[in-house]
Scaffold this motif. Structure first.
Motif, PDB file in Angstrom:
ATOM      1  N   CYS A   1       0.845  -1.202   0.000  1.00 15.05           N
ATOM      2  CA  CYS A   1       0.000   0.000   0.000  1.00 15.05           C
ATOM      3  C   CYS A   1       0.878   1.249   0.000  1.00 15.05           C
ATOM      4  CB  CYS A   1      -0.854   0.068   1.256  1.00 15.05           C
ATOM      5  SG  CYS A   1      -1.776  -1.425   1.593  1.00 15.05           S
ATOM      6  N   ASP A   2       0.377   2.325  -0.606  1.00  8.96           N
ATOM      7  CA  ASP A   2       1.035   3.631  -0.639  1.00  8.96           C
ATOM      8  C   ASP A   2       2.062   3.639  -1.771  1.00  8.96           C
ATOM      9  OD1 ASP A   2       1.766   6.286   1.082  1.00  8.96           O
ATOM     10  OD2 ASP A   2       3.552   5.383   0.236  1.00  8.96           O
TER      11      ASP A   2
ATOM     12  N   VAL B   1       5.813   3.455  -0.836  1.00  7.71           N
ATOM     13  CA  VAL B   1       6.150   2.118  -0.327  1.00  7.71           C
ATOM     14  C   VAL B   1       6.276   1.137  -1.495  1.00  7.71           C
ATOM     15  CG1 VAL B   1       5.317   0.196   1.073  1.00  7.71           C
ATOM     16  CG2 VAL B   1       5.016   2.552   1.888  1.00  7.71           C
TER      17      VAL B   1
ATOM     18  N   TYR C   1       9.707  -0.733  -2.783  1.00  4.12           N
ATOM     19  CA  TYR C   1       9.716  -2.200  -2.826  1.00  4.12           C
ATOM     20  C   TYR C   1      10.120  -2.689  -4.215  1.00  4.12           C
ATOM     21  CZ  TYR C   1       8.010  -7.025  -2.478  1.00  4.12           C
ATOM     22  OH  TYR C   1       7.918  -8.402  -2.480  1.00  4.12           O
TER      23      TYR C   1
ATOM     24  N   GLU D   1      13.728  -2.285  -4.881  1.00  2.00           N
ATOM     25  CA  GLU D   1      14.588  -3.204  -4.109  1.00  2.00           C
ATOM     26  C   GLU D   1      14.560  -4.614  -4.679  1.00  2.00           C
ATOM     27  OE1 GLU D   1      13.905  -3.402   0.128  1.00  2.00           O
ATOM     28  OE2 GLU D   1      13.946  -1.216   0.278  1.00  2.00           O
TER      29      GLU D   1
ATOM     30  N   ARG E   1      14.977  11.085  -3.780  1.00  2.00           N
ATOM     31  CA  ARG E   1      13.811  11.038  -2.872  1.00  2.00           C
ATOM     32  C   ARG E   1      13.337  12.441  -2.480  1.00  2.00           C
ATOM     33  NH1 ARG E   1      16.612   6.401   0.495  1.00  2.00           N
ATOM     34  NH2 ARG E   1      15.577   4.538  -0.318  1.00  2.00           N
TER      35      ARG E   1
ATOM     36  N   VAL F   1      13.195  11.462   3.701  1.00  2.00           N
ATOM     37  CA  VAL F   1      14.498  11.398   3.020  1.00  2.00           C
ATOM     38  C   VAL F   1      15.618  11.312   4.061  1.00  2.00           C
ATOM     39  CG1 VAL F   1      16.093  12.670   1.534  1.00  2.00           C
ATOM     40  CG2 VAL F   1      13.644  12.673   1.016  1.00  2.00           C
TER      41      VAL F   1
ATOM     42  N   GLU G   1      15.570   7.834   5.843  1.00  3.18           N
ATOM     43  CA  GLU G   1      16.073   6.766   4.971  1.00  3.18           C
ATOM     44  C   GLU G   1      17.602   6.869   4.869  1.00  3.18           C
ATOM     45  OE1 GLU G   1      14.513   4.291   3.069  1.00  3.18           O
ATOM     46  OE2 GLU G   1      12.408   4.773   3.460  1.00  3.18           O
ATOM     47  N   TYR G   2      18.105   8.086   4.713  1.00  2.00           N
ATOM     48  CA  TYR G   2      19.552   8.305   4.608  1.00  2.00           C
ATOM     49  C   TYR G   2      20.263   7.846   5.882  1.00  2.00           C
ATOM     50  CZ  TYR G   2      24.014  10.766   3.959  1.00  2.00           C
ATOM     51  OH  TYR G   2      25.354  11.070   3.830  1.00  2.00           O
TER      52      TYR G   2
ATOM     53  N   GLU H   1      20.449   4.162   6.134  1.00  3.63           N
ATOM     54  CA  GLU H   1      21.378   3.545   5.179  1.00  3.63           C
ATOM     55  C   GLU H   1      22.820   3.731   5.601  1.00  3.63           C
ATOM     56  OE1 GLU H   1      20.953   4.695   1.039  1.00  3.63           O
ATOM     57  OE2 GLU H   1      18.804   4.336   1.136  1.00  3.63           O
TER      58      GLU H   1
ATOM     59  N   ALA I   1      12.855  -6.669   2.191  1.00  5.13           N
ATOM     60  CA  ALA I   1      11.944  -5.785   1.448  1.00  5.13           C
ATOM     61  C   ALA I   1      10.518  -5.833   2.009  1.00  5.13           C
ATOM     62  CB  ALA I   1      11.954  -6.152  -0.034  1.00  5.13           C
ATOM     63  N   LYS I   2      10.054  -7.016   2.415  1.00  2.00           N
ATOM     64  CA  LYS I   2       8.683  -7.098   2.921  1.00  2.00           C
ATOM     65  C   LYS I   2       8.524  -6.423   4.283  1.00  2.00           C
ATOM     66  CE  LYS I   2       7.432 -11.065   0.279  1.00  2.00           C
ATOM     67  NZ  LYS I   2       6.918 -12.414   0.160  1.00  2.00           N
TER      68      LYS I   2
ATOM     69  N   ARG J   1      10.404  -4.009   5.338  1.00  4.00           N
ATOM     70  CA  ARG J   1      10.499  -2.568   5.074  1.00  4.00           C
ATOM     71  C   ARG J   1       9.174  -2.022   4.536  1.00  4.00           C
ATOM     72  NH1 ARG J   1      15.793  -3.607   4.310  1.00  4.00           N
ATOM     73  NH2 ARG J   1      15.639  -4.310   2.165  1.00  4.00           N
ATOM     74  N   ALA J   2       8.490  -2.807   3.686  1.00  3.31           N
ATOM     75  CA  ALA J   2       7.210  -2.335   3.127  1.00  3.31           C
ATOM     76  C   ALA J   2       6.184  -2.115   4.241  1.00  3.31           C
ATOM     77  CB  ALA J   2       6.686  -3.328   2.090  1.00  3.31           C
TER      78      ALA J   2
ATOM     79  N   ARG K   1       7.360   0.978   6.295  1.00  9.58           N
ATOM     80  CA  ARG K   1       7.129   2.219   5.534  1.00  9.58           C
ATOM     81  C   ARG K   1       5.634   2.505   5.355  1.00  9.58           C
ATOM     82  NH1 ARG K   1      11.674   0.543   1.395  1.00  9.58           N
ATOM     83  NH2 ARG K   1      13.458   1.787   2.118  1.00  9.58           N
ATOM     84  N   ARG K   2       4.809   1.457   5.262  1.00 13.48           N
ATOM     85  CA  ARG K   2       3.354   1.675   5.175  1.00 13.48           C
ATOM     86  C   ARG K   2       2.873   2.426   6.415  1.00 13.48           C
ATOM     87  NH1 ARG K   2      -1.462  -0.344   7.095  1.00 13.48           N
ATOM     88  NH2 ARG K   2      -0.474  -1.865   8.459  1.00 13.48           N
TER      89      ARG K   2
ATOM     90  N   ALA L   1       4.106   6.012   6.433  1.00 10.42           N
ATOM     91  CA  ALA L   1       3.256   6.819   5.538  1.00 10.42           C
ATOM     92  C   ALA L   1       1.895   7.080   6.195  1.00 10.42           C
ATOM     93  CB  ALA L   1       3.075   6.110   4.192  1.00 10.42           C
ATOM     94  N   TRP L   2       1.391   6.112   6.953  1.00 10.92           N
ATOM     95  CA  TRP L   2       0.120   6.281   7.667  1.00 10.92           C
ATOM     96  C   TRP L   2       0.215   7.453   8.647  1.00 10.92           C
ATOM     97  CZ3 TRP L   2      -4.408   3.018   7.759  1.00 10.92           C
ATOM     98  CH2 TRP L   2      -5.332   3.362   8.747  1.00 10.92           C
TER      99      TRP L   2
END
Lengths: 223, 223
Positions: free
Chosen positions: A62-63, A66, A70, A73, A92, B66, B69-70, B73, B85-86, B88-89, B92-93, B96-97
């Motif tokens: 979602c989003d 995001v 994904y 990656e 970004r 940004v 995330e930086y 990393e 990746a999952k 992180r998704a 990040r969801r 974003a919420w």
């Protein structure tokens, strides 16, 4: 088959469609009437918003940001987020600019007044809000022009998520005919370049009979 | 020394402060009066918004997502964005919420009416907007409670950027006393847990004499 739940004139849905197309990932579009708040859709995304991507392995994303992070990656063939942390920060930053600032200052105003008011029969467009949206658009197009004078694409040498986020927003307001391109020749050069990419074809073929696009919407050269 | 340009009651500035503190990265706070649109600041961030982080090597980072995330990393000791990746998704969801939906539906309403109207002398708070913000807050606190019943932290086993994004928003509206905690015991358990982290100390010590916090703002146990 991968499925993208979308709304055709949502810039965030368009951003994901462009990323999938640039990465040559096949997908099926499913139009989601978000205003109906369907239970089946809310169980995919409790935020009730498009885009939502269902991967073939059942992963639900979602989003738009995001989803794009994904995809970049997991499918690394066409990287769209840069090679190192500093490049990613600049890409970004511009994505956040178009998704946040541009969307809030331009697209929300124009789309809200023109499409949503007509669609939901909630009145006629407020000319003050339309004017504000168009004035803000001019300032953002100047920024695109300024970047494109200094760089090959908006964030640097290569096409990145920054160009895609910008094209997603611009394509929506250009559909509605709200850009006076003759006043923004540099931004126009950039938009002509991205319009001619195969990934843009589906977006440029989008149209609804009840809300037709501006005459030049799909033209690769335009005034 | 690393410098963070911020505004004390901006949830996005608070998010970055919390990430820096969790990662034990030293920084100096520089208050930025964004409403003055100072040229020196606009040359750092043409969007004119806080937070902006200046790294010691001169790298300038704009936009809280940004920056976060930086930092995740580059400073990998305390990972806040998950292992694959999952994960992180999902993290990040939720970021974003809280950055998007919560901020738009709750914080913008309450902060705009209470602090900004007072600060800029643009009138008294609109009770309808305050009520909308508080009603929306209840729904978001229920969502936090629902997540926390199923997970050790909001996104899973460990504290992540999702908890930090949520705490940044909640701490702002709790400063203003807009949460009826007795109605949200699960969300309260989660907030007590994150409040007791050393990284929260500076945020909980924040106060302005002209706009004092709610009595329980800094308490680790509260009603």
């Amino acid at each position: 088959m991968r499925q993208l739940h979308h709304f055709w004139l949502s810039p965030f849905s368009r951003k994901v469609r462009l990323v999938l197309a640039e990465k040559k990932l096949e997908f099926e579009l499913k139009a989601e009437p978000v205003w109906e708040r369907r239970d089946a859709f809310l169980s995919l995304n409790p935020a009730g918003e498009v885009p939502v991507l269902e991967e073939e392995d059942g992963t639900v994303l979602c989003d738009s940001t995001v989803i794009c992070e994904y995809l970049d990656e997991v499918y690394t063939d066409t990287p769209l987020l840069g090679a190192d942390a500093k490049e990613r920060a600049e890409i970004r930053r511009l994505v956040a600019w178009f998704d946040g600032k541009f969307n809030r200052e331009v697209t929300d105003h124009l789309l809200g007044e023109k499409l949503l008011k007509r669609f939901f029969s909630t009145g006629t467009p407020d000319t003050k809000i339309l004017r504000a949206g168009r004035t803000n658009a001019a300032y953002h197009l100047d920024y695109i022009g300024w970047l494109f004078e200094r760089r090959n694409w908006l964030a640097g040498e290569h096409l990145t998520m920054a160009d895609i986020a910008a094209a997603a927003q611009i394509s929506v307001i250009d559909y509605m005919g709200d850009i006076n391109w003759s006043k923004h020749p540099r931004a126009k050069d950039w938009y002509m370049r991205i319009k001619s990419r195969p990934a843009m074809r589906d977006i440029l073929a989008d149209r609804q009979a009840s809300f037709p696009p501006s005459p030049h919407y799909a033209d690769l050269d335009f005034e």
